[in-house]
Motif scaffolding. Structure first.
Motif, PDB file in Angstrom:
ATOM      1  N   ARG A 146       0.824  -1.202   0.000  1.00  0.00           N
ATOM      2  CA  ARG A 146       0.000   0.000   0.000  1.00  0.00           C
ATOM      3  C   ARG A 146       0.862   1.258   0.000  1.00  0.00           C
ATOM      4  O   ARG A 146       0.426   2.309   0.463  1.00  0.00           O
ATOM      5  N   ASP A 147       2.058   1.157  -0.508  1.00  0.00           N
ATOM      6  CA  ASP A 147       2.958   2.302  -0.527  1.00  0.00           C
ATOM      7  C   ASP A 147       2.417   3.409  -1.421  1.00  0.00           C
ATOM      8  O   ASP A 147       1.760   3.161  -2.426  1.00  0.00           O
ATOM      9  N   HIS A 148       2.743   4.621  -1.048  1.00  0.00           N
ATOM     10  CA  HIS A 148       2.412   5.810  -1.823  1.00  0.00           C
ATOM     11  C   HIS A 148       3.518   5.984  -2.860  1.00  0.00           C
ATOM     12  O   HIS A 148       4.635   6.358  -2.529  1.00  0.00           O
ATOM     13  N   ARG A 149       3.229   5.699  -4.111  1.00  0.00           N
ATOM     14  CA  ARG A 149       4.276   5.659  -5.141  1.00  0.00           C
ATOM     15  C   ARG A 149       4.384   6.998  -5.874  1.00  0.00           C
ATOM     16  O   ARG A 149       3.401   7.515  -6.394  1.00  0.00           O
ATOM     17  N   ASP A 150       5.605   7.524  -5.930  1.00  0.00           N
ATOM     18  CA  ASP A 150       5.917   8.722  -6.706  1.00  0.00           C
ATOM     19  C   ASP A 150       7.227   8.468  -7.448  1.00  0.00           C
ATOM     20  O   ASP A 150       8.174   7.936  -6.865  1.00  0.00           O
ATOM     21  N   MET A 151       7.294   8.886  -8.691  1.00  0.00           N
ATOM     22  CA  MET A 151       8.584   8.817  -9.360  1.00  0.00           C
ATOM     23  C   MET A 151       9.522   9.888  -8.813  1.00  0.00           C
ATOM     24  O   MET A 151      10.682   9.613  -8.511  1.00  0.00           O
ATOM     25  N   ILE A 152       9.015  11.113  -8.643  1.00  0.00           N
ATOM     26  CA  ILE A 152       9.756  12.161  -7.935  1.00  0.00           C
ATOM     27  C   ILE A 152       8.798  12.813  -6.940  1.00  0.00           C
ATOM     28  O   ILE A 152       7.703  13.239  -7.314  1.00  0.00           O
ATOM     29  N   GLN A 153       9.207  12.898  -5.668  1.00  0.00           N
ATOM     30  CA  GLN A 153       8.412  13.594  -4.669  1.00  0.00           C
ATOM     31  C   GLN A 153       9.282  14.615  -3.936  1.00  0.00           C
ATOM     32  O   GLN A 153      10.334  14.274  -3.395  1.00  0.00           O
ATOM     33  N   ASP A 208       3.248  -0.644 -12.506  1.00  0.00           N
ATOM     34  CA  ASP A 208       2.051  -0.122 -11.860  1.00  0.00           C
ATOM     35  C   ASP A 208       2.017   1.401 -11.949  1.00  0.00           C
ATOM     36  O   ASP A 208       3.057   2.061 -12.033  1.00  0.00           O
ATOM     37  N   PHE A 209       0.804   1.971 -11.893  1.00  0.00           N
ATOM     38  CA  PHE A 209       0.666   3.417 -11.950  1.00  0.00           C
ATOM     39  C   PHE A 209       1.345   4.062 -10.747  1.00  0.00           C
ATOM     40  O   PHE A 209       1.460   3.473  -9.673  1.00  0.00           O
ATOM     41  N   THR A 210       1.803   5.283 -10.946  1.00  0.00           N
ATOM     42  CA  THR A 210       2.413   6.074  -9.879  1.00  0.00           C
ATOM     43  C   THR A 210       1.979   7.524 -10.031  1.00  0.00           C
ATOM     44  O   THR A 210       1.546   7.952 -11.098  1.00  0.00           O
ATOM     45  N   GLN A 211       2.112   8.296  -8.968  1.00  0.00           N
ATOM     46  CA  GLN A 211       2.188   9.739  -9.138  1.00  0.00           C
ATOM     47  C   GLN A 211       3.541  10.016  -9.782  1.00  0.00           C
ATOM     48  O   GLN A 211       4.523   9.334  -9.498  1.00  0.00           O
ATOM     49  N   HIS A 215      -2.091  12.632 -10.744  1.00  0.00           N
ATOM     50  CA  HIS A 215      -0.979  13.522 -10.421  1.00  0.00           C
ATOM     51  C   HIS A 215       0.149  13.321 -11.433  1.00  0.00           C
ATOM     52  O   HIS A 215       1.114  12.608 -11.186  1.00  0.00           O
ATOM     53  N   GLY A 216      -0.021  13.970 -12.592  1.00  0.00           N
ATOM     54  CA  GLY A 216       1.048  13.970 -13.589  1.00  0.00           C
ATOM     55  C   GLY A 216       2.149  14.927 -13.156  1.00  0.00           C
ATOM     56  O   GLY A 216       3.272  14.543 -12.846  1.00  0.00           O
ATOM     57  N   ILE A 217       1.808  16.217 -13.108  1.00  0.00           N
ATOM     58  CA  ILE A 217       2.657  17.238 -12.486  1.00  0.00           C
ATOM     59  C   ILE A 217       1.770  17.968 -11.492  1.00  0.00           C
ATOM     60  O   ILE A 217       0.831  18.664 -11.883  1.00  0.00           O
ATOM     61  N   ILE A 247      -6.379   9.669 -15.180  1.00  0.00           N
ATOM     62  CA  ILE A 247      -5.860  10.502 -16.258  1.00  0.00           C
ATOM     63  C   ILE A 247      -4.906  11.543 -15.678  1.00  0.00           C
ATOM     64  O   ILE A 247      -5.325  12.392 -14.879  1.00  0.00           O
ATOM     65  N   PRO A 248      -3.631  11.526 -16.038  1.00  0.00           N
ATOM     66  CA  PRO A 248      -2.676  12.488 -15.472  1.00  0.00           C
ATOM     67  C   PRO A 248      -2.923  13.902 -15.984  1.00  0.00           C
ATOM     68  O   PRO A 248      -3.177  14.123 -17.160  1.00  0.00           O
ATOM     69  N   ARG A 249      -2.796  14.867 -15.068  1.00  0.00           N
ATOM     70  CA  ARG A 249      -3.048  16.268 -15.379  1.00  0.00           C
ATOM     71  C   ARG A 249      -1.955  17.138 -14.758  1.00  0.00           C
ATOM     72  O   ARG A 249      -1.118  16.663 -13.988  1.00  0.00           O
ATOM     73  N   ILE A 250      -2.018  18.405 -15.062  1.00  0.00           N
ATOM     74  CA  ILE A 250      -1.246  19.418 -14.340  1.00  0.00           C
ATOM     75  C   ILE A 250      -2.162  19.983 -13.255  1.00  0.00           C
ATOM     76  O   ILE A 250      -3.256  20.473 -13.545  1.00  0.00           O
ATOM     77  N   ASN A 251      -1.703  19.896 -12.006  1.00  0.00           N
ATOM     78  CA  ASN A 251      -2.507  20.333 -10.864  1.00  0.00           C
ATOM     79  C   ASN A 251      -1.686  21.319 -10.033  1.00  0.00           C
ATOM     80  O   ASN A 251      -0.680  20.934  -9.432  1.00  0.00           O
ATOM     81  N   ILE A 252      -2.103  22.584  -9.997  1.00  0.00           N
ATOM     82  CA  ILE A 252      -1.357  23.611  -9.285  1.00  0.00           C
ATOM     83  C   ILE A 252      -2.273  24.258  -8.249  1.00  0.00           C
ATOM     84  O   ILE A 252      -3.427  24.598  -8.545  1.00  0.00           O
ATOM     85  N   SER A 253      -1.773  24.426  -7.044  1.00  0.00           N
ATOM     86  CA  SER A 253      -2.567  25.047  -6.000  1.00  0.00           C
ATOM     87  C   SER A 253      -1.698  25.947  -5.129  1.00  0.00           C
ATOM     88  O   SER A 253      -0.514  25.682  -4.924  1.00  0.00           O
ATOM     89  N   TYR A 254      -2.306  27.027  -4.651  1.00  0.00           N
ATOM     90  CA  TYR A 254      -1.705  27.928  -3.675  1.00  0.00           C
ATOM     91  C   TYR A 254      -0.307  28.377  -4.101  1.00  0.00           C
ATOM     92  O   TYR A 254       0.644  28.368  -3.326  1.00  0.00           O
ATOM     93  N   SER A 255      -0.180  28.753  -5.372  1.00  0.00           N
ATOM     94  CA  SER A 255       1.119  29.129  -5.929  1.00  0.00           C
ATOM     95  C   SER A 255       1.024  30.508  -6.579  1.00  0.00           C
ATOM     96  O   SER A 255      -0.059  30.952  -6.993  1.00  0.00           O
TER      97      SER A 255
END
Length: 420
Positions: free
Chosen positions: A229-236, A261-264, A298-300, A328-336
């Motif tokens: 159940r790990d939280h997978r990210d290629m870069i975090q 497997d899919f990752t962030q 979470h694409g970017i 579906i991976p997207r660009i998600n930007i918040s509080y920036s």
């Protein structure tokens, strides 16, 4: 035009990797099964652990130590040299291998063409770590392998951990079979270039409190979470050090779900912190010319950044080979603040609400849901390779498409090694 400048060796290794990852390998004995490294140069020939320790005790700076193949146990260095000392395998086809790496207060050091090999032992925790740089300065590791191991069929342990260091470069190296491959904290001038990360259970890179960070020309692919159940990210990029990171460049990388497997993909989340605190915000972030093939929203994704530029990335949704969860991976930007998002190829951009300090320009919105709607994949891309059939993905730009007309997306798709 910028080219995808992976070496021939990396391309050849990629072919072997994709062919071999369909079934998890059994745990291997330490220091076995790798041939590679750079060509040797003139230097002092070292035959064994005793000879290496004696040479390091005598070294002051400028020496090159050429190691015969074999198991050298743990490499432990706790001092800085006056000028760079190089430790290199004498024969690339028979590399020197270390079962541990402890560089503490070390400086002016190059490790070249070596193998760092972890072998799982009963009772090892998932975060077991045998390879680290602490309070180091001016250290390069190149042409090397950080080889993890399996526990119940998935990667185990921490690969390389870097803390409190400066001027660290990791290049042309491979990270495989880890829980988390590379972690770094409270470090300045960190360069991660031309490496491969694959068969990783959780994070390829997990970083926090990094100033002057460059991640470029790497390849991330075929992560395998198994039943974990790990939280997978290629870069975090995290804020676990109670501060943000600054002067970040993530450029010219390929991120590919492959046959895994899919990752962030690129994820800079909140980390449970109050990002209204200026110390906790990321500053000066450039994410440019990357290719992403993945199946997670979470694409970017970036939260809490000032002076953020996301440009000319290709973010493409692919379906899992075995029919697993699809998103579906997207660009998600918040509080920036001071945000530029331009010339990307992506299914959607979240966060733009006509902020006065944002510029969102010439992006191409693509989709694989409706053939009759704008941006349908078949009209935008040429499919040179797909994960289910080939173990990796390779989508080119269809001439005359909107992607072509706007010159959007990563230039890397024009020059994949398989078409050179």
């Amino acid at each position: 035009m910028r080219r995808l400048n992976f070496s021939v060796g990396i391309l050849f290794w990629s072919i072997l990797v994709f062919a071999s990852l369909a079934t998890p390998l059994l745990a291997a004995s330490a220091c076995s099964g790798f041939k590679g490294g750079s060509q040797s140069q003139d230097g002092q020939i070292i035959q064994n652990v005793q000879g290496l320790n004696q040479a390091l005790d005598r070294a002051s700076g400028g020496e090159t130590l050429l190691l015969a193949g074999g198991n050298y146990d743990a490499l432990i260095i706790k001092r800085a040299f006056k000028s760079p000392v190089t430790i290199r395998s004498a024969d690339p086809s028979s590399p020197a291998c270390f079962t541990g790496l402890r560089l503490k207060n070390a400086g002016n050091l190059m490790l070249d063409g070596l193998m760092f090999d972890y072998s799982f032992q009963r009772g090892d925790k998932h975060r077991t770590n045998h390879f680290g740089i602490a309070n180091g300065h001016n250290i390069t590791i190149t042409n090397s392998v950080f080889d993890g191991d399996y526990n119940t069929g998935i990667g185990h342990g921490l690969g390389l951990q870097i803390t409190g260091s400066s001027k660290i470069t990791i290049s042309n190296s491979y990270f495989r079979k880890w829980w988390k491959a590379l972690t770094a904290f409270k470090t300045t001038h960190l360069t991660l270039s031309r490496n491969q990360f694959y068969d990783i259970r959780a994070d390829g890179m997990a970083l926090s409190g990094i100033d002057n960070l460059t991640i470029e020309l790497n390849r991330f692919h075929t992560f395998r979470g198994g039943n974990s159940r790990d939280h997978r990210d290629m870069i975090q990029l995290m804020r676990t050090t109670n501060r943000g990171s600054s002067n970040i460049v993530i450029r010219d990388n390929v991120f590919d779900i492959g046959a895994g497997d899919f990752t962030q993909t690129i994820f800079m989340g909140k980390s449970g912190k109050d990002t209204s605190d200026p110390l906790l915000r990321h500053k000066n972030v450039l994410i440019e010319n990357n290719v992403i093939y993945n199946a997670h929203m979470h694409g970017i994704s970036v939260h809490g950044a000032d002076n953020l530029s996301i440009r000319k990335n290709s973010i493409i949704r692919v379906r899992q080979p075995k029919g697993g969860k699809v998103s579906i991976p997207r660009i998600n930007i918040s509080y920036s603040t001071s945000v530029v998002i331009e010339q990307n190829v992506v299914s959607g951009i979240n966060g733009y609400q006509n902020q006065r300090d944002w510029a969102v320009l010439n992006n191409v919105i693509v989709q694989d849901q409706s053939p009759s709607s704008p941006g349908y994949y078949d009209r935008e891309f040429i499919y040179y390779a797909t994960g289910a059939a080939n173990g990796f993905h390779e989508y080119g730009v269809r001439p005359g498409s909107e992607v072509d007309r706007l010159n959007a997306g990563s230039t890397l798709v024009n020059n994949y090694p398989t078409r050179q």
